[in-house]
Design a protein around this motif. Structure first.
Motif, PDB file in Angstrom:
ATOM      1  N   LYS A 329       0.840  -1.209   0.000  1.00 50.92           N
ATOM      2  CA  LYS A 329       0.000   0.000   0.000  1.00 50.92           C
ATOM      3  C   LYS A 329       0.867   1.248   0.000  1.00 50.92           C
ATOM      4  CE  LYS A 329      -1.911   1.331   3.816  1.00 50.92           C
ATOM      5  NZ  LYS A 329      -2.763   1.400   5.034  1.00 50.92           N
ATOM      6  N   PHE A 330       1.880   1.262   0.875  1.00 53.40           N
ATOM      7  CA  PHE A 330       2.756   2.429   0.938  1.00 53.40           C
ATOM      8  C   PHE A 330       3.534   2.588  -0.359  1.00 53.40           C
ATOM      9  CE2 PHE A 330       3.013   1.794   5.803  1.00 53.40           C
ATOM     10  CZ  PHE A 330       1.800   2.430   5.946  1.00 53.40           C
ATOM     11  N   SER A 331       3.900   1.471  -0.984  1.00 57.14           N
ATOM     12  CA  SER A 331       4.686   1.513  -2.206  1.00 57.14           C
ATOM     13  C   SER A 331       3.914   2.097  -3.378  1.00 57.14           C
ATOM     14  CB  SER A 331       5.166   0.103  -2.559  1.00 57.14           C
ATOM     15  OG  SER A 331       5.872   0.089  -3.772  1.00 57.14           O
ATOM     16  N   ILE A 332       2.602   1.914  -3.388  1.00 54.71           N
ATOM     17  CA  ILE A 332       1.789   2.339  -4.525  1.00 54.71           C
ATOM     18  C   ILE A 332       0.943   3.566  -4.215  1.00 54.71           C
ATOM     19  CG2 ILE A 332      -0.083   1.629  -6.066  1.00 54.71           C
ATOM     20  CD1 ILE A 332       0.999  -1.254  -5.754  1.00 54.71           C
ATOM     21  N   ILE A 333       0.281   3.574  -3.053  1.00 54.35           N
ATOM     22  CA  ILE A 333      -0.664   4.651  -2.755  1.00 54.35           C
ATOM     23  C   ILE A 333       0.038   5.931  -2.338  1.00 54.35           C
ATOM     24  CG2 ILE A 333      -2.550   5.354  -1.238  1.00 54.35           C
ATOM     25  CD1 ILE A 333      -3.502   2.484  -1.205  1.00 54.35           C
ATOM     26  N   ARG A 334       1.066   5.825  -1.514  1.00 52.98           N
ATOM     27  CA  ARG A 334       1.760   7.032  -1.072  1.00 52.98           C
ATOM     28  C   ARG A 334       2.311   7.855  -2.241  1.00 52.98           C
ATOM     29  NH1 ARG A 334       5.457   5.778   4.274  1.00 52.98           N
ATOM     30  NH2 ARG A 334       3.825   6.004   5.842  1.00 52.98           N
ATOM     31  N   PRO A 335       3.057   7.250  -3.176  1.00 49.42           N
ATOM     32  CA  PRO A 335       3.547   8.051  -4.300  1.00 49.42           C
ATOM     33  C   PRO A 335       2.424   8.693  -5.113  1.00 49.42           C
ATOM     34  CG  PRO A 335       4.740   5.985  -4.171  1.00 49.42           C
ATOM     35  CD  PRO A 335       3.607   5.885  -3.204  1.00 49.42           C
ATOM     36  N   ALA A 336       1.320   7.952  -5.287  1.00 46.35           N
ATOM     37  CA  ALA A 336       0.197   8.506  -6.048  1.00 46.35           C
ATOM     38  C   ALA A 336      -0.398   9.723  -5.343  1.00 46.35           C
ATOM     39  CB  ALA A 336      -0.868   7.433  -6.261  1.00 46.35           C
ATOM     40  N   LYS A 337      -0.533   9.636  -4.017  1.00 49.72           N
ATOM     41  CA  LYS A 337      -1.062  10.773  -3.258  1.00 49.72           C
ATOM     42  C   LYS A 337      -0.135  11.980  -3.354  1.00 49.72           C
ATOM     43  CE  LYS A 337      -3.960   8.562   0.284  1.00 49.72           C
ATOM     44  NZ  LYS A 337      -4.142   8.387   1.747  1.00 49.72           N
ATOM     45  N   MET A 338       1.157  11.732  -3.244  1.00 45.36           N
ATOM     46  CA  MET A 338       2.106  12.834  -3.323  1.00 45.36           C
ATOM     47  C   MET A 338       2.037  13.524  -4.683  1.00 45.36           C
ATOM     48  SD  MET A 338       5.545  11.629  -1.417  1.00 45.36           S
ATOM     49  CE  MET A 338       5.604  11.478   0.363  1.00 45.36           C
ATOM     50  N   LEU A 339       1.948  12.712  -5.724  1.00 48.53           N
ATOM     51  CA  LEU A 339       1.952  13.268  -7.075  1.00 48.53           C
ATOM     52  C   LEU A 339       0.706  14.101  -7.349  1.00 48.53           C
ATOM     53  CD1 LEU A 339       3.868  13.123  -9.488  1.00 48.53           C
ATOM     54  CD2 LEU A 339       2.512  11.233 -10.368  1.00 48.53           C
ATOM     55  N   THR A 340      -0.411  13.717  -6.758  1.00 45.36           N
ATOM     56  CA  THR A 340      -1.675  14.400  -7.040  1.00 45.36           C
ATOM     57  C   THR A 340      -2.026  15.487  -6.031  1.00 45.36           C
ATOM     58  OG1 THR A 340      -2.866  12.633  -5.881  1.00 45.36           O
ATOM     59  CG2 THR A 340      -2.651  12.431  -8.269  1.00 45.36           C
ATOM     60  N   ARG A 341      -1.423  15.461  -4.842  1.00 50.78           N
ATOM     61  CA  ARG A 341      -1.832  16.397  -3.790  1.00 50.78           C
ATOM     62  C   ARG A 341      -0.752  17.383  -3.364  1.00 50.78           C
ATOM     63  NH1 ARG A 341      -5.303  12.436   0.314  1.00 50.78           N
ATOM     64  NH2 ARG A 341      -6.615  11.471  -1.305  1.00 50.78           N
ATOM     65  N   SER A 342       0.482  17.157  -3.787  1.00 53.02           N
ATOM     66  CA  SER A 342       1.553  18.064  -3.389  1.00 53.02           C
ATOM     67  C   SER A 342       2.003  18.884  -4.588  1.00 53.02           C
ATOM     68  CB  SER A 342       2.748  17.283  -2.830  1.00 53.02           C
ATOM     69  OG  SER A 342       3.877  18.117  -2.744  1.00 53.02           O
ATOM     70  N   PRO A 343       1.863  20.205  -4.556  1.00 54.42           N
ATOM     71  CA  PRO A 343       2.316  21.023  -5.686  1.00 54.42           C
ATOM     72  C   PRO A 343       3.817  20.947  -5.905  1.00 54.42           C
ATOM     73  CG  PRO A 343       1.635  22.404  -3.825  1.00 54.42           C
ATOM     74  CD  PRO A 343       1.216  21.013  -3.503  1.00 54.42           C
ATOM     75  N   ILE A 344       4.573  20.783  -4.829  1.00 50.19           N
ATOM     76  CA  ILE A 344       6.029  20.682  -4.975  1.00 50.19           C
ATOM     77  C   ILE A 344       6.396  19.383  -5.680  1.00 50.19           C
ATOM     78  CG2 ILE A 344       8.162  20.327  -3.674  1.00 50.19           C
ATOM     79  CD1 ILE A 344       7.204  22.370  -1.675  1.00 50.19           C
ATOM     80  N   CYS A 345       5.842  18.268  -5.217  1.00 48.54           N
ATOM     81  CA  CYS A 345       6.134  16.975  -5.838  1.00 48.54           C
ATOM     82  C   CYS A 345       5.681  16.954  -7.290  1.00 48.54           C
ATOM     83  CB  CYS A 345       5.461  15.849  -5.054  1.00 48.54           C
ATOM     84  SG  CYS A 345       5.907  14.189  -5.615  1.00 48.54           S
ATOM     85  N   ALA A 483      11.426   8.660   0.025  1.00 51.34           N
ATOM     86  CA  ALA A 483      11.447   7.559  -0.941  1.00 51.34           C
ATOM     87  C   ALA A 483      10.153   7.495  -1.738  1.00 51.34           C
ATOM     88  CB  ALA A 483      11.693   6.230  -0.227  1.00 51.34           C
ATOM     89  N   SER A 484       9.031   7.794  -1.101  1.00 48.87           N
ATOM     90  CA  SER A 484       7.758   7.807  -1.815  1.00 48.87           C
ATOM     91  C   SER A 484       7.703   8.950  -2.830  1.00 48.87           C
ATOM     92  CB  SER A 484       6.593   7.939  -0.828  1.00 48.87           C
ATOM     93  OG  SER A 484       6.424   6.745  -0.096  1.00 48.87           O
ATOM     94  N   ALA A 485       8.260  10.105  -2.454  1.00 41.55           N
ATOM     95  CA  ALA A 485       8.306  11.232  -3.390  1.00 41.55           C
ATOM     96  C   ALA A 485       9.165  10.885  -4.598  1.00 41.55           C
ATOM     97  CB  ALA A 485       8.853  12.474  -2.687  1.00 41.55           C
ATOM     98  N   MET A 486      10.293  10.214  -4.353  1.00 42.79           N
ATOM     99  CA  MET A 486      11.156   9.810  -5.463  1.00 42.79           C
ATOM    100  C   MET A 486      10.492   8.740  -6.320  1.00 42.79           C
ATOM    101  SD  MET A 486      14.775   9.789  -3.388  1.00 42.79           S
ATOM    102  CE  MET A 486      15.769   9.222  -4.761  1.00 42.79           C
ATOM    103  N   ALA A 487       9.728   7.862  -5.691  1.00 41.55           N
ATOM    104  CA  ALA A 487       8.999   6.842  -6.461  1.00 41.55           C
ATOM    105  C   ALA A 487       7.964   7.494  -7.365  1.00 41.55           C
ATOM    106  CB  ALA A 487       8.326   5.855  -5.516  1.00 41.55           C
ATOM    107  N   ALA A 488       7.261   8.512  -6.860  1.00 44.40           N
ATOM    108  CA  ALA A 488       6.283   9.236  -7.669  1.00 44.40           C
ATOM    109  C   ALA A 488       6.960   9.863  -8.877  1.00 44.40           C
ATOM    110  CB  ALA A 488       5.603  10.314  -6.827  1.00 44.40           C
TER     111      ALA A 488
END
Length: 549
Positions: A329-345, A483-488
């Motif tokens: 879950k962390f491997s897939i959902i966290r990067p997706a959330k960062m990519l869609t919800r963080s303007p910096i990411c 690591a999740s930000a880098m995965a995104a």
């Protein structure tokens, strides 16, 4: 490793640094534990929401605002993290500072031999991404295809595999260790390389190339963690530079080898060459490599001691509280959330993705450009990739020198902010469009061949000077979840690098090489303000925006 260094409790910043190198977030136990530092009541992984310890910051608290850094940094200061396992007799740890089971205590030869081996594997798999690019016309002829889109896709589909493979490999390595993933992915990489070499149709060839990318991405996911397992902080920078040579110059060296090999033996031998070298490296890794992940080694030790002592309460000091479902879950959902919800990411990932896609636009078209405009033939075509390779290498060293110099200066002043990482990105942002305009119009006007080669050198320099600082900025901003930000960022850039080049041939046919590359240059010009805006307003953006994971 000094005894005092090994046995003092790690600081929060050291845990984060090590977690990023290992390829996971800092709330997932690694070689230094996790930022939670919670005693496990069993060695069996379980859901993070079970058996909640009152001393442990809640997930909601830890994830309240990962960009401001306010919660994690206030909950866990830069002082040593308290480990409540320390005096528990049922906690299994290393047997003293000289425990031979600890990879940090391996001999110099064994440690650096492992580093050299994984660096060689990590060099080979990116090299395979573009090695057969000069032989693309021969592949098209073999399969009687004239589809321009397929001509580009057969090169870039490899990178599409980089987007999907690591999402599975990373959590599996947390559960089963690095060694099984190295061996299995190396074996599958060899198998699909052989399959590509004997493919009898275009469909088979493209599918096999995709799976080569999926499994070929394993050393890039695992390599940094292996180095962190073996090498202490003082020497780790040198090892990481050696390891990073593969992803940096491998894709540029590959076509030079492939150009001459295609002429001598045919395009299929590009894949036979990769399969032979990968097979040799796989055999060496099976014989020479050992498991280096401390959590896995200590878990095996705990299992052994439970069986020998009949004490079911024994548990590893680094046992994970996360179930396999949580890890995925962390491997897939966290990067997706960062990519869609963080303007910096999102902004940084888009910048990285577009510039990385340009690299594969060039990889998929260099052969046709230099054959039609300069009438290069045979293996000489592969030398057209030399400029971008040398430029990338200079860019890597330039970023390392000037980036570190800038950061050290601000740390000495005690005013360092993550945005200080972006000064070198500003330089790279200007070099990229200059290189694209230079390369495009010199090719269009058929000036001396050295002129467009020099232009591609500027492109390679600009790519590294934007890619590297943007990546380190994401690490500094997202800290615990770096690591999740880098995965995104990795997923987005791999998708763009696989799909954007599909239209490159049609673009050049419609607009010519001058205006076609100018279009790419204008897009990169539009991206130039991004690092400047973050340097000025990044701190305010981080203060106003939050991402709950």
């Amino acid at each position: 490793m000094p005894e005092s260094e090994m046995y003092r409790q790690p600081t929060r910043s050291e845990i984060i640094e090590l977690a990023v190198a290992e390829g996971h977030d800092a709330d997932i136990p690694g070689n230094a534990g996790s930022i939670h530092q919670v005693p496990s009541h069993t060695s069996t992984p379980r859901s993070k929401h079970q058996n909640h310890d009152p001393k442990k910051p809640s997930a909601e608290a830890m994830d309240k605002d990962i960009e401001k850094g306010s919660t994690a940094e206030s909950i866990l200061s830069e002082e040593a993290v308290v480990d409540s396992n320390e005096d528990d007799p049922n906690v299994v740890s290393w047997d003293g500072p000289d425990d031979p089971e600890n990879p940090m205590n391996w001999s110099y030869t064994k440690k650096w031999g492992t580093v050299c081996l994984i660096s060689a594997i990590t060099f080979l798999t990116p090299l395979a991404s573009s090695m057969f690019a000069p032989g693309v016309p021969e592949v098209m002829s073999t399969f009687d295809s004239t589809n321009d889109m397929l001509e580009q896709f057969m090169v870039s589909v490899y990178v599409l595999g980089f987007a999907f493979g690591p999402m599975i490999i990373a959590p599996l390595s947390e559960m089963y260790g690095r060694l099984p993933l190295y061996h299995s992915c190396n074996a599958l990489f060899v198998i699909f390389s052989i399959a590509a070499a004997v493919a009898s149709s275009m469909g088979q060839f493209v599918v096999f190339r995709f799976f080569m990318g999926c499994f070929g991405g394993a050393p890039m996911v695992l390599g940094g963690g292996t180095i962190a397992d073996l090498i202490n902080r003082e020497q780790r920078g040198t090892a990481m530079v050696v390891w990073m040579m593969g992803p940096t110059i491998g894709p540029c060296v590959g076509p030079i080898i492939g150009g001459f090999l295609t002429v001598a033996k045919g395009w299929r031998w590009n894949f036979w060459f990769v399969a032979i070298v990968a097979g040799a490296l796989m055999l060496m890794s099976i014989i020479l490599m050992k498991e280096t992940s401390a959590p896995v080694i200590l878990e095996r030790k705990a299992n052994r001691l439970r069986a020998e002592t009949n004490n079911p309460k024994l548990r590893s000091k680094l046992a994970s509280d996360l179930s396999p479902a949580d890890l995925f879950k962390f491997s897939i959902i966290r990067p997706a959330k960062m990519l869609t919800r963080s303007p910096i990411c999102l902004a940084m990932s888009v910048y990285i993705a577009i510039t990385y896609a340009y690299l594969y636009v060039l990889f998929t078209t260099f052969t046709a450009v230099f054959k039609t405009q300069y009438h290069w033939k045979g293996g000489i075509v592969g030398l057209s990739f030399l400029g971008i390779g040398i430029g990338s290498l200079i860019g890597q060293f330039g970023f390392t020198y000037f980036g570190n110099k800038t950061v050290k200066k601000h740390i000495a002043r005690n005013d360092f902010r993550p945005e200080h990482r972006l000064y070198t990105m500003c330089v790279g942002g200007f070099c990229l469009p200059v290189g694209l305009f230079w390369y495009g119009w010199s090719t269009q006007e058929m000036t001396h061949w050295i002129v467009p080669i020099l232009g591609t050198g500027f492109i390679g320099f600009g790519l590294l000077m934007t890619f590297m600082p943007a990546t380190t900025y994401l690490v500094d901003v997202f800290t615990v979840h770096a690591a999740s930000a880098m995965a995104a960022s990795t997923v987005l850039r791999s998708l763009c690098a696989a799909l954007i080049p599909l239209s490159s041939s049609k673009m050049y046919k419609a607009m010519g090489y001058g205006w076609g590359n100018s279009l790419l240059g204008f897009v990169s010009l539009a991206l130039i303000p991004i690092p400047f805006l973050f340097i000025r307003y990044g701190e305010k953006i981080r203060a106003r925006n939050s991402v709950k994971l």
